[in-house]
Design an enzyme around this catalytic site. Structure first.
Site, PDB file in Angstrom:
ATOM      1  N   SER A 543       0.999  -1.096  -0.309  1.00 28.59           N
ATOM      2  CA  SER A 543       0.261  -0.023  -0.343  1.00 28.59           C
ATOM      3  C   SER A 543       0.846   0.673  -0.116  1.00 28.59           C
ATOM      4  O   SER A 543       0.740   2.094  -0.607  1.00 28.59           O
ATOM      5  CB  SER A 543      -1.055   0.164   1.202  1.00 28.59           C
ATOM      6  N   ASN A 546       1.959   1.684  -3.636  1.00 24.67           N
ATOM      7  CA  ASN A 546       1.067   1.745  -4.800  1.00 24.67           C
ATOM      8  C   ASN A 546      -0.270   1.858  -4.359  1.00 24.67           C
ATOM      9  O   ASN A 546      -0.616   3.137  -5.661  1.00 24.67           O
ATOM     10  CB  ASN A 546       0.654   0.533  -5.107  1.00 24.67           C
ATOM     11  N   TYR A 547      -0.762   2.340  -2.712  1.00 28.06           N
ATOM     12  CA  TYR A 547      -1.970   3.568  -3.270  1.00 28.06           C
ATOM     13  C   TYR A 547      -2.053   4.649  -2.606  1.00 28.06           C
ATOM     14  O   TYR A 547      -3.166   4.865  -2.665  1.00 28.06           O
ATOM     15  CB  TYR A 547      -2.412   1.846  -3.033  1.00 28.06           C
ATOM     16  N   LEU A 548      -0.540   4.646  -1.799  1.00 25.79           N
ATOM     17  CA  LEU A 548      -0.783   6.047  -1.333  1.00 25.79           C
ATOM     18  C   LEU A 548      -0.369   6.632  -1.536  1.00 25.79           C
ATOM     19  O   LEU A 548       0.788   7.039  -2.530  1.00 25.79           O
ATOM     20  CB  LEU A 548      -0.117   5.684   0.639  1.00 25.79           C
TER      21      LEU A 548
END
Length: 589
Positions: A543, A546-548
């Site tokens: 995360s 890639n997602y934060l």
């Protein structure tokens, strides 16, 4: 001979000067004008990929045995036999699917005489091959420091030649300049193709991409490229098709490059745009839950789960080509249980399926009454293997989302919900008066909330129990040290009461400071133990990378005086250089 302090200081100064020079020469592409019309670069030059070395036949004293008898294999058959032999101590080689696929593909590279003789894998003995490669690995491990240093320098020289390209006047690092050697496909989970032979990639399989006005890479002697392209609207430098799954493979730039950084920045900007219209989109799919059209109702329920649970959309797959993993759109009746009442709660949906990388997703969720009612209807009169959303696929879902917001896909919801969760968690958990260690624990807890939301699991490390015992031993030792120092402080205070002189007062102050320092060290150790325990089965890295949105983290570090190095390692700081440079402490996602 030990280096003198002066030598060490000089070395540190040189290292620091080198880092400062590197920092000054860093390409701040985010301060430049962006290219339009999908153009990624104007000039691109590189050496092409580095191919795997050719196979070296086994020595005569390393033999393959069949049915108890030594047997000399042809070069191709021997090479493939070594792939299996190297893996003997791995559970893959006991897996029925892996063994069957390997044996089928191995027989295809054998000579007709070998094929006629070798008909049963159970009669094959790869032990000498396994021992040979195990000893080779061990010999490499115990090489002298000088030999290891020479090998390291050789690899660095190769990396300097093949691991960099020139893009628009700047030297950029390439992520994967080495083409993967041939071997046996492993896959994740119960992949139906595990054990199949991954063929050796030759220059004739490879498409090269570069500038028309650059020095075109020269293929290895006696070979030609499959094709040379001059396409500045793609980000890859070379591509080929692998034979097991028929997937395209690419040579790309390093995560710290302009192309990757720009892509990340755009990804997070799209997710930030969603923040401005997410309420309208939620209102739309909530209204569609009661639509007369079944397709719209199914889409609304799928969006509800993608938004609320951060489920992946899932992609259409050919049966038997990949492991049996699913996403939201490809959920089957067998993956869902509906509970009218569970533990006193009405309308509970129980999910149990294998998601990406064959990681199990198990969750019991309280849902809206209309969502529950719809699911019941979708699943009615269906077999366990039937699709829940039989009138929906990922393509149609994303097409609908594009109509609601430009650039919006199901994946954007995942990025948005992950980033907004981190933002809110950091606001709630961070104590501005806390120590650095306590602030970092708050950060990891916020990141953990995101990892749980996104189902980023991992198996607890094998060394976990041992490392926890070590840290607990340190905690106990520190407590004993504190008790001893407190006792010494008490004695010093009593002595000062009697003496009342300057010297005894200094001793009291010194002991007080020592107790305070030891208590801070104890807090740090206890926080570390808590953090490790809570992270045991949660993968925070996925995360975080890639997602934060990294700007949330950078702003938090600046606001609470936490060094960025404590959150991002060197590689991560290079990847997110754009965010570190442009973000102030008042940034809000």
């Amino acid at each position: 001979m030990r280096k003198s302090k002066t030598d060490k200081e000089e070395q540190q100064q040189k290292s620091q000067a080198k880092e400062e020079e590197k920092e000054e020469n860093k390409w701040k592409w985010w301060e430049e004008e962006h290219y339009e019309d999908g153009v990624k670069w104007r000039f691109l030059e590189h050496k092409g990929p580095l191919f795997a070395p050719e196979y070296e036949p086994l020595t005569d004293n390393v033999r393959f045995h069949y049915n108890g008898q030594p047997m000399k294999l042809s070069a191709n058959a021997e090479e493939v036999a070594t792939f299996f032999g190297k893996m003997l101590d791995h559970e893959y080689t006991t897996n029925a699917i892996f063994r069957a696929n390997f044996f089928t593909d191995w027989r295809e590279v054998m000579t007709s005489a070998e094929r006629k003789l070798i008909t049963n894998l159970n009669k094959c003995d790869f032990q000498e091959i396994h021992t040979y490669f195990t000893e080779k690995t061990e010999a490499k491990r115990v090489q002298s420091k000088e030999v290891k240093q020479d090998l390291k320098m050789e690899q660095e020289a190769i990396a300097q030649e093949y691991g960099y390209c020139t893009m628009d006047g700047h030297r950029e690092r390439i992520a994967n300049y080495k083409i993967e050697p041939p071997g046996l496909f492993r896959g994740r989970g119960s992949h139906p193709k595990m054990g199949k032979l991954k063929n050796r990639i030759q220059p004739e399989d490879v498409i090269i991409n570069c500038s028309r006005d650059s020095k075109i890479p020269v293929p290895p002697t006696g070979h030609n490229w499959k094709e040379v392209r001059f396409d500045n609207k793609v980000t890859w430098l070379a591509s080929w098709t692998e034979n097991v799954q028929g997937a395209m493979k690419y040579i790309m730039l390093n995560p710290s490059s302009k192309l990757k950084g720009e892509k990340d920045w755009q990804k997070f900007e799209i997710a930030r745009r969603l923040k401005g219209c997410v309420d309208d989109i939620r209102a739309k799919y909530s209204a569609d839950l009661k639509s007369r059209e079944m397709k719209s109702r199914q889409r609304a329920v799928a969006l509800y789960f993608i938004d609320k649970l951060a489920l992946r959309a899932g992609n259409e797959k050919e049966e038997g080509e990949t492991a049996d993993t699913v996403g939201c759109c490809s959920l089957r009746v067998e993956h869902i249980k509906l509970h009218n009442k569970l533990n006193g709660q009405a309308c509970v949906v129980e999910f149990d399926f294998l998601g990406k990388d064959s990681i199990r997703y198990y969750n019991k969720v309280l849902v809206k009454k209309q969502v529950f009612k719809n699911l019941k209807h979708f699943m009615q009169n269906k077999d366990p293997s039937d699709d829940v959303f039989d009138r929906l696929n990922t393509h149609n879902l994303n097409k609908h989302l594009q109509e609601l917001m430009e650039g919006l896909t199901a994946k954007v919801f995942r990025t948005y919900n992950a980033s907004i969760t981190l933002q809110h968690q950091l606001e709630q958990l961070t104590d501005s008066e806390g120590s650095e260690a306590e602030k970092l624990l708050s950060y990891n807890r916020a990141n953990r909330a995101v990892a749980v939301l996104c189902n980023h699991q991992r198996t607890a490390p094998k060394s976990f129990d041992q490392s926890m015992k070590k840290i607990q031993a340190k905690i106990e030792a520190k407590k004993e040290q504190i008790d001893l120092t407190k006792s010494e402080l008490k004695s010093a205070k009593m002595y000062h009461k009697v003496k009342k002189d300057k010297k005894s007062k200094l001793v009291v102050e010194k002991k007080k400071k020592m107790v305070q320092k030891l208590e801070e060290q104890l807090t740090k150790l206890e926080v570390q133990a808590t953090d490790r325990e809570e992270n045991k089965q949660i993968a925070l890295g996925t995360s975080k990378l890639n997602y934060l949105d990294p700007r949330i983290t950078v702003a938090w570090c600046k606001k609470y005086d936490v060094p960025i190095e404590k959150v991002y390692n060197k590689t991560q700081r290079e990847k997110f250089a754009w965010a570190i440079d442009m973000t102030e402490e008042d940034f809000v996602f």
